[in-house]
Scaffold this active site. Structure first.
Site, PDB file in Angstrom:
ATOM      1  CE1 TYR A  96      29.341  64.433   7.210  1.00 43.52           C
ATOM      2  CE2 TYR A  96      27.696  65.163   8.787  1.00 43.52           C
ATOM      3  CZ  TYR A  96      28.418  64.147   8.194  1.00 43.52           C
ATOM      4  OH  TYR A  96      28.189  62.831   8.585  1.00 43.52           O
TER       5      TYR A  96
HETATM    6  P1  NAP Z   1      35.855  57.812   8.406  1.00 38.71           P
HETATM    7  O1  NAP Z   1      36.326  56.746   9.333  1.00 38.71           O
HETATM    8  O2  NAP Z   1      36.571  59.100   8.369  1.00 38.71           O
HETATM    9  O3  NAP Z   1      35.810  57.149   6.945  1.00 38.71           O
HETATM   10  C1  NAP Z   1      35.567  57.936   5.793  1.00 38.71           C
HETATM   11  C2  NAP Z   1      35.841  57.059   4.569  1.00 38.71           C
HETATM   12  O4  NAP Z   1      35.590  57.855   3.399  1.00 38.71           O
HETATM   13  C3  NAP Z   1      37.289  56.590   4.513  1.00 38.71           C
HETATM   14  O5  NAP Z   1      37.333  55.234   4.101  1.00 38.71           O
HETATM   15  C4  NAP Z   1      37.893  57.476   3.442  1.00 38.71           C
HETATM   16  O6  NAP Z   1      38.908  56.782   2.744  1.00 38.71           O
HETATM   17  C5  NAP Z   1      36.690  57.704   2.520  1.00 38.71           C
HETATM   18  N1  NAP Z   1      36.876  58.896   1.691  1.00 38.71           N
HETATM   19  C6  NAP Z   1      36.921  60.188   2.093  1.00 38.71           C
HETATM   20  N2  NAP Z   1      37.201  60.997   1.046  1.00 38.71           N
HETATM   21  C7  NAP Z   1      37.344  60.187  -0.040  1.00 38.71           C
HETATM   22  C8  NAP Z   1      37.670  60.422  -1.399  1.00 38.71           C
HETATM   23  N3  NAP Z   1      37.900  61.665  -1.883  1.00 38.71           N
HETATM   24  N4  NAP Z   1      37.729  59.375  -2.240  1.00 38.71           N
HETATM   25  C9  NAP Z   1      37.523  58.103  -1.768  1.00 38.71           C
HETATM   26  N5  NAP Z   1      37.212  57.825  -0.492  1.00 38.71           N
HETATM   27  C10 NAP Z   1      37.139  58.853   0.367  1.00 38.71           C
HETATM   28  O7  NAP Z   1      34.338  58.178   8.682  1.00 38.71           O
HETATM   29  P2  NAP Z   1      33.010  57.324   8.963  1.00 38.71           P
HETATM   30  O8  NAP Z   1      32.392  57.876  10.184  1.00 38.71           O
HETATM   31  O9  NAP Z   1      33.251  55.862   8.845  1.00 38.71           O
HETATM   32  O10 NAP Z   1      32.115  57.840   7.742  1.00 38.71           O
HETATM   33  C11 NAP Z   1      31.427  56.981   6.869  1.00 38.71           C
HETATM   34  C12 NAP Z   1      30.077  57.589   6.530  1.00 38.71           C
HETATM   35  O11 NAP Z   1      29.262  57.600   7.709  1.00 38.71           O
HETATM   36  C13 NAP Z   1      30.145  59.045   6.063  1.00 38.71           C
HETATM   37  O12 NAP Z   1      29.282  59.217   4.949  1.00 38.71           O
HETATM   38  C14 NAP Z   1      29.632  59.836   7.254  1.00 38.71           C
HETATM   39  O13 NAP Z   1      29.038  61.050   6.880  1.00 38.71           O
HETATM   40  C15 NAP Z   1      28.621  58.853   7.810  1.00 38.71           C
HETATM   41  N6  NAP Z   1      28.224  59.108   9.199  1.00 38.71           N
HETATM   42  C16 NAP Z   1      29.126  58.920  10.215  1.00 38.71           C
HETATM   43  C17 NAP Z   1      28.742  59.153  11.522  1.00 38.71           C
HETATM   44  C18 NAP Z   1      29.688  58.933  12.675  1.00 38.71           C
HETATM   45  O14 NAP Z   1      29.331  59.245  13.829  1.00 38.71           O
HETATM   46  N7  NAP Z   1      30.872  58.400  12.462  1.00 38.71           N
HETATM   47  C19 NAP Z   1      27.442  59.591  11.814  1.00 38.71           C
HETATM   48  C20 NAP Z   1      26.541  59.777  10.759  1.00 38.71           C
HETATM   49  C21 NAP Z   1      26.945  59.515   9.455  1.00 38.71           C
HETATM   50  P3  NAP Z   1      40.323  57.415   2.300  1.00 38.71           P
HETATM   51  O15 NAP Z   1      40.651  58.545   3.222  1.00 38.71           O
HETATM   52  O16 NAP Z   1      41.227  56.240   2.398  1.00 38.71           O
HETATM   53  O17 NAP Z   1      40.103  57.851   0.884  1.00 38.71           O
END
Ligand code: NAP
Length: 237
Positions: free
Chosen positions: A160
């Site tokens: 990651y």
């Molecule tokens: P999340 O709720 O798990 O959402 C992840 C999203 O990515 C889901 O909509 C999922 O959709 C999609 N995804 C995953 N694999 C995929 C694939 N193979 N094809 C198409 N879509 C895919 O996580 P989140 O926290 O909102 O993450 C969003 C971004 O924020 C990420 O890049 C993460 O690294 C970043 N981020 C998050 C945090 C935090 O604290 N949450 C902190 C820093 C950065 P499906 O499963 O429906 O495909």
């Protein structure tokens, strides 16, 4: 919708990871700000829920169910967008996966491959496929979601963290390449947000103490707006 002026009126925005979490909140807010939003993720039910929410706001969306690891289909989506819209104003490369937290030597090769594919390579493929469409916009904007883990070299966050470090470098390279064009390319670091991905990394954490996805969307709107002058920056939410 609010009575305040809509900051993305008439803009066409594609958001990956729109089925839940941060991408879902960005899609809702973009629609509320007047954008037509193309929703990308694998989970059709999640995309349909977003579509219902956006319609309830008086907005509009196009559903684009896609596994971002299916690179041929990703390219086909670019061609379809070209035929249907002829341009793209905003790309939000937000989809991400955590993989597993474990020592580097214990990471399963398939998991390493998935994390690098989704967090890094799919975003390069999106740039490759959609850059011509973004350049056809009068004010093209590309925004990618990153994480401080990529700068902190945290033990056990191997795939990651490496994927996010590489993403940041790739996006800053892209920003340099478009510097003399109207296109602006930036990153958002949302910080800790209560989502499924965060819960995977910190399963014992009290989610009620975290910010919710809706709380971190403002930098995405600012970077998507036609009057944004930033390029090559990381905005902290
Ligand atoms: P999340 O709720 O798990 O959402 C992840 C999203 O990515 C889901 O909509 C999922 O959709 C999609 N995804 C995953 N694999 C995929 C694939 N193979 N094809 C198409 N879509 C895919 O996580 P989140 O926290 O909102 O993450 C969003 C971004 O924020 C990420 O890049 C993460 O690294 C970043 N981020 C998050 C945090 C935090 O604290 N949450 C902190 C820093 C950065 P499906 O499963 O429906 O495909």
């Amino acid at each position: 919708m609010t009575g305040s002026p809509q900051r993305l009126q008439g803009r066409l925005a594609l958001v990956t990871g729109a089925s839940r979490g941060i991408g879902a909140a960005v899609a809702r807010r973009f629609a509320a700000e007047g954008a037509h939003v193309i929703l990308v993720a694998r989970t059709v039910g999640g995309l349909e829920e977003r579509d219902d929410e956006i319609r309830a706001l008086g907005g509009s969306a196009t559903l684009a169910p896609l596994d971002l690891r299916d690179f041929d289909k990703l390219d086909q989506m670019g061609a379809s967008l070209y035929q249907r819209f002829g341009r793209l104003d905003v790309l939000v490369g937000n989809a991400g996966v955590l993989g597993a937290l474990s020592p580097l030597g214990h990471v399963a090769p398939t998991l390493w491959g998935e994390v690098i594919d989704v967090n890094l390579t799919a975003n390069w493929r999106l740039i490759r496929s959609l850059d011509p469409l973004l350049r056809r916009s009068e004010a093209g904007r590309a925004i990618f979601t990153t994480c401080a883990a990529g700068r902190e070299a945290l033990p056990y966050w191997g795939a990651y963290a490496a994927s996010k470090a590489a993403l940041e470098t790739m996006v800053r390279i892209y920003a340099g390449e478009v510097a003399r064009t109207p296109l602006k390319v930036n990153l958002v670091d949302p910080g800790a947000v209560a989502t499924r991905l965060r819960a995977q990394g910190f399963p014992a954490e009290d989610r009620a103490l975290l910010r919710q996805p809706e709380d971190v969307v403002e930098p995405f709107v600012a970077l998507a707006a036609a009057d944004c002058a930033r390029n090559g920056e990381i905005l902290r939410a």
